[in-house]
Motif scaffolding. Structure first.
Motif, short mmCIF file in Angstrom:
data_model
loop_
_atom_site.label_atom_id
_atom_site.label_comp_id
_atom_site.label_asym_id
_atom_site.label_seq_id
_atom_site.Cartn_x
_atom_site.Cartn_y
_atom_site.Cartn_z
N PHE A 180 -17.27 21.99 24.08
CA PHE A 180 -17.41 20.54 24.24
C PHE A 180 -16.32 20.00 25.16
N TRP A 181 -15.10 20.54 25.01
CA TRP A 181 -13.99 20.11 25.87
C TRP A 181 -14.29 20.42 27.33
N VAL A 182 -14.78 21.63 27.62
CA VAL A 182 -15.11 22.01 29.00
C VAL A 182 -16.21 21.11 29.55
N ALA A 183 -17.24 20.88 28.74
CA ALA A 183 -18.34 20.03 29.18
C ALA A 183 -17.85 18.63 29.53
N THR A 184 -16.88 18.14 28.77
CA THR A 184 -16.32 16.82 29.05
C THR A 184 -15.61 16.80 30.40
N GLN A 185 -14.84 17.85 30.69
CA GLN A 185 -14.14 17.92 31.98
C GLN A 185 -15.15 17.95 33.13
N LEU A 186 -16.20 18.76 32.98
CA LEU A 186 -17.23 18.85 34.03
C LEU A 186 -17.94 17.53 34.22
N PHE A 187 -18.21 16.84 33.12
CA PHE A 187 -18.89 15.55 33.20
C PHE A 187 -18.09 14.57 34.04
N TYR A 188 -16.78 14.48 33.78
CA TYR A 188 -15.97 13.51 34.50
C TYR A 188 -15.78 13.91 35.97
N VAL A 189 -15.79 15.20 36.25
CA VAL A 189 -15.73 15.65 37.64
C VAL A 189 -17.01 15.25 38.37
N LEU A 190 -18.16 15.48 37.74
CA LEU A 190 -19.45 15.22 38.37
C LEU A 190 -19.69 13.74 38.62
N ILE A 191 -19.22 12.88 37.71
CA ILE A 191 -19.44 11.44 37.91
C ILE A 191 -18.37 10.83 38.82
N GLY A 192 -17.38 11.67 39.22
CA GLY A 192 -16.34 11.15 40.09
C GLY A 192 -15.43 10.15 39.41
N SER A 193 -15.05 10.47 38.17
CA SER A 193 -14.19 9.55 37.41
C SER A 193 -12.89 9.26 38.16
N GLU A 194 -12.51 7.99 38.15
CA GLU A 194 -11.27 7.58 38.80
C GLU A 194 -10.13 7.37 37.80
N GLU A 195 -10.32 7.85 36.59
CA GLU A 195 -9.23 7.80 35.62
C GLU A 195 -8.07 8.67 36.11
#
Length: 227
Positions: A180-195
């Motif tokens: 779940f942690w890895v999936a979260t990192q991938l999700f934010y990379v794919l959406i281009g998170s600016e956090e």
């Protein structure tokens, strides 16, 4: 959403994971030294010892002339922004690091941890070539420990504090928690998170941990174990 509390995975090859606990102690001590600095000096310390892509690439001179450009690939791992940043990283290292030290041995574990941190920083650099902000924190190195854990002990039970309606402790297989942690990192990379989070450093450290653990583990430590 999931905060690890402890795991059911006894160490078998070493008496005491002193390298893991030593890394936690040194990292905490570094932050304690940071925390007593005036704000301006605190910020300058992160610039001096954080990993700045344009400095490592030698586009901009190193703030400390006596410190080699590459050295910040190591020093950045021991600095943190605040207590939450420090404690979250150290909690994950506390829960998962002892078993990886057990699986690799003391010396290999230390080299493994630092190498994961270095590769995490390089991953961040590759995707942020012109960034002039300092990368700091043990997150990349700790992500490497998590990558090793999911490879070696995916079936080990990890007690996590799950926030569903109210926070409750639940035992879940490491594969699901870390997956779940890895999936979260991938999700934010794919959406281009600016956090202001180094997602690529996390993923770079994680992948490095998986690869290195496969080659550095003891011969009698099986892959995909922890049942």
């Amino acid at each position: 959403m999931f905060l690890p509390l402890h795991d059911r995975n006894a160490i078998r090859h070493i008496r005491f994971p002193y390298v893991n606990y030593g890394l936690i102690a040194i990292t905490t001590l570094c932050f304690l030294l940071q925390s007593v600095l005036p704000p301006a000096t605190f910020d300058q310390a992160t610039i001096n010892f954080g990993m700045i892509p344009i400095v490592v690439r030698d586009v901009y001179p190193q703030p400390l002339p006596w410190l080699p450009d590459w050295a910040t690939l190591l020093t950045y791992q021991f600095l943190h922004v605040n207590w939450l940043h420090l404690l979250s990283n150290m909690l994950f290292l506390w829960v998962f690091g002892d078993n990886i030290e057990d699986a690799l041995g003391h010396a290999k574990f230390l080299l493994f941890y630092l190498a994961c941190g270095v590769c995490a920083a390089l991953a961040h650099l590759v995707f942020n070539l012109n960034d002039n902000g300092p990368l700091i924190g043990a997150s990349g190195a700790v992500a490497g420990v998590m990558g090793a854990y999911i490879l070696l002990y995916p079936h080990a039970r990890v007690f996590v504090l799950a926030r569903i309606v109210i926070p409750i402790p639940l035992p879940v297989p490491a594969f699901w928690m870390l997956g779940f942690w890895v999936a979260t990192q991938l999700f934010y990379v794919l959406i281009g998170s600016e956090e202001p989070v180094a997602w690529w450093a996390h993923l770079g450290g994680f992948v490095t941990g998986v690869v290195l653990a496969a080659g550095l583990k003891r011969r009698d430590v099986a892959l995909l174990g922890g049942r």
